[in-house]
Design a protein around this motif. Structure first.
Motif, short mmCIF file in Angstrom:
data_model
loop_
_atom_site.label_atom_id
_atom_site.label_comp_id
_atom_site.label_asym_id
_atom_site.label_seq_id
_atom_site.Cartn_x
_atom_site.Cartn_y
_atom_site.Cartn_z
N ARG A 279 0.80 -1.23 0.00
CA ARG A 279 0.00 0.00 0.00
C ARG A 279 0.84 1.28 0.00
N ARG A 280 2.14 1.16 -0.12
CA ARG A 280 2.95 2.36 -0.30
C ARG A 280 2.82 2.85 -1.74
N LYS A 281 2.79 4.15 -1.93
CA LYS A 281 2.80 4.71 -3.28
C LYS A 281 4.25 5.01 -3.64
N ILE A 282 4.71 4.45 -4.77
CA ILE A 282 6.08 4.60 -5.22
C ILE A 282 6.08 5.61 -6.37
N PHE A 283 6.94 6.62 -6.27
CA PHE A 283 7.00 7.68 -7.26
C PHE A 283 8.30 7.58 -8.07
N PHE A 284 8.17 7.74 -9.39
CA PHE A 284 9.30 7.82 -10.31
C PHE A 284 9.27 9.19 -10.97
N GLU A 285 10.42 9.85 -10.99
CA GLU A 285 10.48 11.19 -11.56
C GLU A 285 11.79 11.35 -12.31
N LEU A 286 11.69 11.43 -13.64
CA LEU A 286 12.88 11.62 -14.48
C LEU A 286 13.04 13.11 -14.73
N ARG A 287 14.18 13.63 -14.33
CA ARG A 287 14.45 15.06 -14.44
C ARG A 287 15.72 15.31 -15.24
N GLU A 288 15.87 16.56 -15.65
CA GLU A 288 17.08 16.98 -16.36
C GLU A 288 17.49 18.34 -15.84
N GLY B 143 8.32 7.42 3.95
CA GLY B 143 8.82 6.47 4.91
C GLY B 143 8.16 6.62 6.26
N ASN B 144 8.82 6.13 7.29
CA ASN B 144 8.28 6.20 8.64
C ASN B 144 8.40 7.61 9.20
N TYR B 145 7.47 7.95 10.07
CA TYR B 145 7.51 9.21 10.82
C TYR B 145 7.57 10.42 9.90
N GLY B 146 6.89 10.36 8.74
CA GLY B 146 6.82 11.51 7.86
C GLY B 146 8.04 11.77 7.00
N THR B 147 9.03 10.91 7.06
CA THR B 147 10.23 11.09 6.24
C THR B 147 10.02 10.50 4.85
N LYS B 148 10.90 10.87 3.91
CA LYS B 148 10.87 10.30 2.57
C LYS B 148 12.12 9.46 2.36
N SER B 149 11.93 8.29 1.77
CA SER B 149 13.06 7.47 1.36
C SER B 149 13.22 7.64 -0.15
#
Length: 241
Positions: free
Chosen positions: A102-111, A124-130
């Motif tokens: 149930r985690r939403k995984i994001f992919f973002e290709l940038r330049e 991630g846990n406790y409001g952090t982002k992995s």
């Protein structure tokens, strides 16, 4: 180019040792793609190490890795088909999907001025982002490493069972033949090898652990349909090996 790395000591006892690892040097960063095991099971960890950002990482249970691998494939294809630098830069491609936990995984290709990079992140846990940020030149390498690890180790979450934990082998003699029942384990899981042996030949079949109960039920069905009326070959002839 990937380097195979031996079982490193983990950063914490909770993580456990590596079951397999690939290491890459991409631009000024080091990346590790590891399959690890802890008491909860097996998982994939992708680590990014750089002087500017320190260490970043993302982790997935092994059962989730095929979906992650398949989603990442579209970015490998995009980079291969769109090599020219875009004048505006910014976000080139952006997608997300929901993992089986149930985690939403994001992919973002940038330049940007340094080139293209693929950022993969989730809450991630406790409001952090992995998250990790993979240079465009290394996306295909990381994807290939994930593919090879799934091919090598499978995508089951369960902890690997060692040969020391499987049951002992058994054998018995019937009508001039010896039958051997040899449980075993490898990186793909537990299995039972049944061998029929005579002087001139040996035939074997291998049954994965997931099929043992069905195999037993099939055998029981035929025993009930056609019970044997002759002398039993069980009992004293059944031997531990």
């Amino acid at each position: 180019m990937a380097e195979r790395v031996g079982a490193r000591e983990s950063e914490s006892t909770e993580e456990g040792p590596d079951l397999a690892s690939r290491q890459f040097h991409i631009q000024s960063k080091r990346f590790y793609v590891d399959v690890k095991q802890n008491p909860r099971g097996r998982y994939l960890k992708i680590s990014e190490i750089s002087q500017a950002r320190g260490r970043d990482r993302i982790t997935f249970p092994m059962s989730h890795v095929p979906a992650f691998r398949d989603h990442m494939r579209q970015y490998v294809d995009y980079l291969s088909e769109n090599e020219a630098k875009t004048p505006d830069g910014g976000v080139l491609k952006q997608t997300d999907y929901t993992a089986n936990d149930r985690r939403k995984i994001f992919f973002e290709l940038r330049e940007n001025e340094r080139g293209r990079f693929l950022r993969i992140f989730y809450d991630g846990n406790y409001g952090t982002k992995s998250s990790v940020a993979i240079p465009g030149s290394g996306v295909s390498q990381i994807h290939e490493a994930i593919c090879s690890l799934v091919e090598e180790l499978g995508s089951e979450d369960h902890a690997l069972i060692t040969q020391d934990t499987v049951p002992d082998s058994l054998q018995f003699l019937a009508e001039g033949k010896k039958f051997y029942f040899d449980p075993g384990s490898n990186q793909r899981g537990v299995f039972l090898r049944i061998s029929e042996v005579q002087r001139s030949y040996r035939n074997s079949i291998t049954i994965p652990h997931s099929a043992w109960e069905e195999f037993r039920d099939m055998l029981t069905h035929f025993i009930e349909q056609m019970p044997y009326q002759g002398p039993s070959s069980r009992g004293d002839d059944l031997e531990d090996i």
